[in-house]
Scaffold this motif. Structure first.
Motif, PDB file in Angstrom:
ATOM      1  N   VAL A  34      -7.319   0.672   9.489  1.00 22.91           N
ATOM      2  CA  VAL A  34      -6.461   1.827   9.204  1.00 22.91           C
ATOM      3  C   VAL A  34      -5.842   1.654   7.821  1.00 22.91           C
ATOM      4  O   VAL A  34      -5.774   2.593   7.012  1.00 22.91           O
ATOM      5  N   GLY A  35      -5.398   0.432   7.537  1.00 22.22           N
ATOM      6  CA  GLY A  35      -4.815   0.142   6.224  1.00 22.22           C
ATOM      7  C   GLY A  35      -5.808   0.430   5.112  1.00 22.22           C
ATOM      8  O   GLY A  35      -5.459   1.031   4.098  1.00 22.22           O
ATOM      9  N   ARG A  36      -7.072   0.022   5.333  1.00 20.92           N
ATOM     10  CA  ARG A  36      -8.084   0.190   4.278  1.00 20.92           C
ATOM     11  C   ARG A  36      -8.346   1.664   3.978  1.00 20.92           C
ATOM     12  O   ARG A  36      -8.313   2.092   2.829  1.00 20.92           O
ATOM     13  N   ILE A  37      -8.580   2.452   5.022  1.00 23.18           N
ATOM     14  CA  ILE A  37      -8.850   3.882   4.790  1.00 23.18           C
ATOM     15  C   ILE A  37      -7.561   4.570   4.308  1.00 23.18           C
ATOM     16  O   ILE A  37      -7.599   5.483   3.487  1.00 23.18           O
ATOM     17  N   THR A  73      -7.213   6.833   0.900  1.00 21.82           N
ATOM     18  CA  THR A  73      -6.803   8.237   1.008  1.00 21.82           C
ATOM     19  C   THR A  73      -5.573   8.493   0.134  1.00 21.82           C
ATOM     20  O   THR A  73      -5.529   9.458  -0.631  1.00 21.82           O
ATOM     21  N   ALA A  74      -4.582   7.596   0.238  1.00 21.50           N
ATOM     22  CA  ALA A  74      -3.347   7.791  -0.536  1.00 21.50           C
ATOM     23  C   ALA A  74      -3.648   7.744  -2.033  1.00 21.50           C
ATOM     24  O   ALA A  74      -3.111   8.553  -2.809  1.00 21.50           O
ATOM     25  N   ALA A  75      -4.518   6.813  -2.450  1.00 25.34           N
ATOM     26  CA  ALA A  75      -4.838   6.704  -3.882  1.00 25.34           C
ATOM     27  C   ALA A  75      -5.498   7.987  -4.367  1.00 25.34           C
ATOM     28  O   ALA A  75      -5.157   8.523  -5.428  1.00 25.34           O
ATOM     29  N   TYR A  76      -6.419   8.535  -3.565  1.00 23.04           N
ATOM     30  CA  TYR A  76      -7.082   9.787  -3.957  1.00 23.04           C
ATOM     31  C   TYR A  76      -6.052  10.913  -4.088  1.00 23.04           C
ATOM     32  O   TYR A  76      -6.033  11.638  -5.078  1.00 23.04           O
ATOM     33  N   LEU A  97      -4.176  15.003   7.166  1.00 21.75           N
ATOM     34  CA  LEU A  97      -3.190  14.458   6.222  1.00 21.75           C
ATOM     35  C   LEU A  97      -3.187  15.293   4.947  1.00 21.75           C
ATOM     36  O   LEU A  97      -2.138  15.670   4.428  1.00 21.75           O
ATOM     37  N   GLY A  98      -4.412  15.574   4.449  1.00 13.69           N
ATOM     38  CA  GLY A  98      -4.543  16.313   3.197  1.00 13.69           C
ATOM     39  C   GLY A  98      -3.933  17.700   3.292  1.00 13.69           C
ATOM     40  O   GLY A  98      -3.250  18.153   2.373  1.00 13.69           O
ATOM     41  N   ALA A  99      -4.168  18.388   4.436  1.00 14.79           N
ATOM     42  CA  ALA A  99      -3.658  19.752   4.566  1.00 14.79           C
ATOM     43  C   ALA A  99      -2.141  19.779   4.484  1.00 14.79           C
ATOM     44  O   ALA A  99      -1.534  20.805   4.194  1.00 14.79           O
ATOM     45  N   THR A 100      -1.522  18.636   4.739  1.00 16.26           N
ATOM     46  CA  THR A 100      -0.065  18.602   4.740  1.00 16.26           C
ATOM     47  C   THR A 100       0.510  18.000   3.465  1.00 16.26           C
ATOM     48  O   THR A 100       1.506  18.493   2.935  1.00 16.26           O
ATOM     49  N   GLY A 130     -11.742  15.030  -1.250  1.00 17.10           N
ATOM     50  CA  GLY A 130     -11.113  13.782  -0.801  1.00 17.10           C
ATOM     51  C   GLY A 130     -11.846  13.200   0.394  1.00 17.10           C
ATOM     52  O   GLY A 130     -12.133  11.995   0.431  1.00 17.10           O
ATOM     53  N   ALA A 131     -12.162  14.052   1.372  1.00 21.59           N
ATOM     54  CA  ALA A 131     -12.859  13.552   2.566  1.00 21.59           C
ATOM     55  C   ALA A 131     -14.229  12.993   2.177  1.00 21.59           C
ATOM     56  O   ALA A 131     -14.628  11.911   2.641  1.00 21.59           O
TER      57      ALA A 131
END
Ligand code: ASP
Length: 430
Positions: A75-78, A82-85, A306-309, A403-404
């Motif tokens: 979870v940490g890795r993905i 995601t956060a960096a993107y 996450l992205g939609a929010t 992003g996805a």
């Protein structure tokens, strides 16, 4: 689910949506302001159905997204990818916005309007601390219903996501028997939500038609005149981000053709445009990215809600241009330091903005306040906010999709689309 892949072209969802959009323009222009009243119910039915599925969809998809990763370390890795993107693309969008606003200088005409500040601004008056605090729900069930004790603002999706990530992590931390049973139950509930979502999506062409005809009928083209330069600056900056920056990332990081990805995401992008809501579009974004783009369920069920929010490139960019425009109209030139403050607060405002229509406008009070500009400035840009909202929401959803695809590639998935000969060879099957 969202449209038959075989058969005649008019049975395909994306063509039906396009036809709905094209038909909406003459109907809206002929019907005038009365169009929204006459067709409003149809748009409302579609929007209510989308809103009906969105909270359970976000909740189950994030819990399933986290549990399907298999370990807390995973979870940490993905999570950090995601956060960096999200951070990098939002920062890039903000830079484009600032650059354009400084180059075009849209406020040179000095428009000072007397339009009133939207009513909800006074009620919400968001603060930076408030945005961060909203992450932690006092009562997760209440957050699924409404934010800030105000039913008109819809659910506090940020709080729902926070709770879902933690619940998913807690499931992963259980003993293996309990974990297997609970993860399976959440997976089945998520599958049922996706099935339900597919039924709602079939109504997209009608919903898109009704919503767009209402907007065209109400807005027409007249009100855009006085704010032409401002409108043009935001649109130009959005185009640069959508057609240059994001496609470059799509090509280099996601390893996919941006054109093919955009075509696969077509129904979602069209719905984002007509609903002006990333959250309402989420069901379509997830459906398109899994079935039409072949991005795995594991990645899209984590990255997209996450992205939609929180990932709103279009909103962040628009906040910058709008605040600089308002400053220019008041005859204030913001220096480098103040523009840096605009950058940072616009980033936070875009993260905090809910994925609903006009949320960016409401959050702008944070950015205006940070550089000492009056809230009344918002009155100047109200007239064209709907059309800009439609465009920035489309960019928001486009960025989520890239992003996805990027995170999927970084997680080692294949880059093929369904129908390609090598699809499924490198784990790209959803
Ligand atoms: N309407 C936008 C969205 O849902 C947010 C905004 O108002 O900028 O993505």
């Amino acid at each position: 689910m969202g449209g038959r892949q075989n058969g005649r072209w008019w049975t395909k969802l994306h063509w039906q949506i396009l036809a709905g959009m094209l038909l909406a323009i003459p109907v809206g222009l002929l019907g005038g302001p009365g169009t929204a009243g006459a067709l409003g119910w149809l748009g409302d039915v579609f929007l209510r159905l989308l809103k009906m599925v969105v909270v359970p969809l976000i909740f189950f998809s994030i819990v399933t997204g986290v549990t399907s990763i298999g370990s807390l370390r995973g979870v940490g890795r993905i999570g950090w990818k995601t956060a960096a993107y999200y951070l990098l693309t939002s920062a890039a969008a903000i830079c484009v916005g600032l650059l354009m606003a400084n180059l075009v200088h849209p406020g040179h005409a000095g428009i000072i309007s007397t339009a009133a500040v939207p009513e909800q601004l006074g009620r919400v008056s968001p603060s930076l601390g408030g945005v961060l605090l909203r992450l932690i729900p006092e009562n997760p069930i209440e957050d699924m219903i409404y934010a800030n004790d105000d039913p008109r603002q819809g659910p506090n999706v940020l709080g729902v996501i926070f709770f879902a990530v933690l619940l998913g992590a807690a499931v992963l931390a259980l003993d293996s028997e309990r974990r297997r049973r609970l993860a399976g139950a959440f997976e089945s509930l998520f599958a049922a939500m996706m099935k339900l979502t597919g039924w709602v999506i079939r109504l997209a062409p009608l919903g898109v038609f009704a919503l767009l005809a209402g907007v065209v009928g109400e807005t027409g083209f007249a009100s855009f005149g006085a704010l032409g330069w401002y409108l043009l600056t935001v649109l130009l900056a959005l185009l640069v981000h959508a057609l240059l920056t994001l496609p470059l990332i799509c090509r280099l990081v996601a390893g996919r053709s941006p054109w093919r990805l955009a075509r696969a995401l077509g129904p979602a992008l069209a719905t984002a445009f007509s609903t002006a809501s990333s959250n309402a579009t989420l069901p379509l974004t997830m459906d398109c990215s899994e079935r039409r783009a072949g991005i795995s369920n594991r990645v899209s069920s984590f990255v997209l809600p996450l992205g939609a929010t929180i990932n709103m490139d279009g909103t962040a960019l628009y906040e910058c241009v709008a605040v600089l425009f308002i400053a220019q109209c008041y005859g204030v030139e913001l220096g480098m330091g103040q523009q840096l403050v605009v950058m940072l607060t616009a980033l936070l405002a875009s993260i905090g903005a809910a994925g609903i229509p006009h949320a960016g406008l409401v959050m702008m009070s944070i950015v205006l306040g940070a550089v000492g500009l009056p809230l009344e400035g918002i009155g100047m840009i109200l007239a064209v906010d709907r059309i800009l909202d439609m465009c920035r929401t489309t960019v928001n959803v486009w960025s989520d999709s890239v992003g996805a695809a990027s995170v999927a590639r970084l997680q080692g998935e294949g880059t093929a689309f369904p129908g390609d000969r090598d699809f499924g060879a490198a784990g790209s099957k959803p």
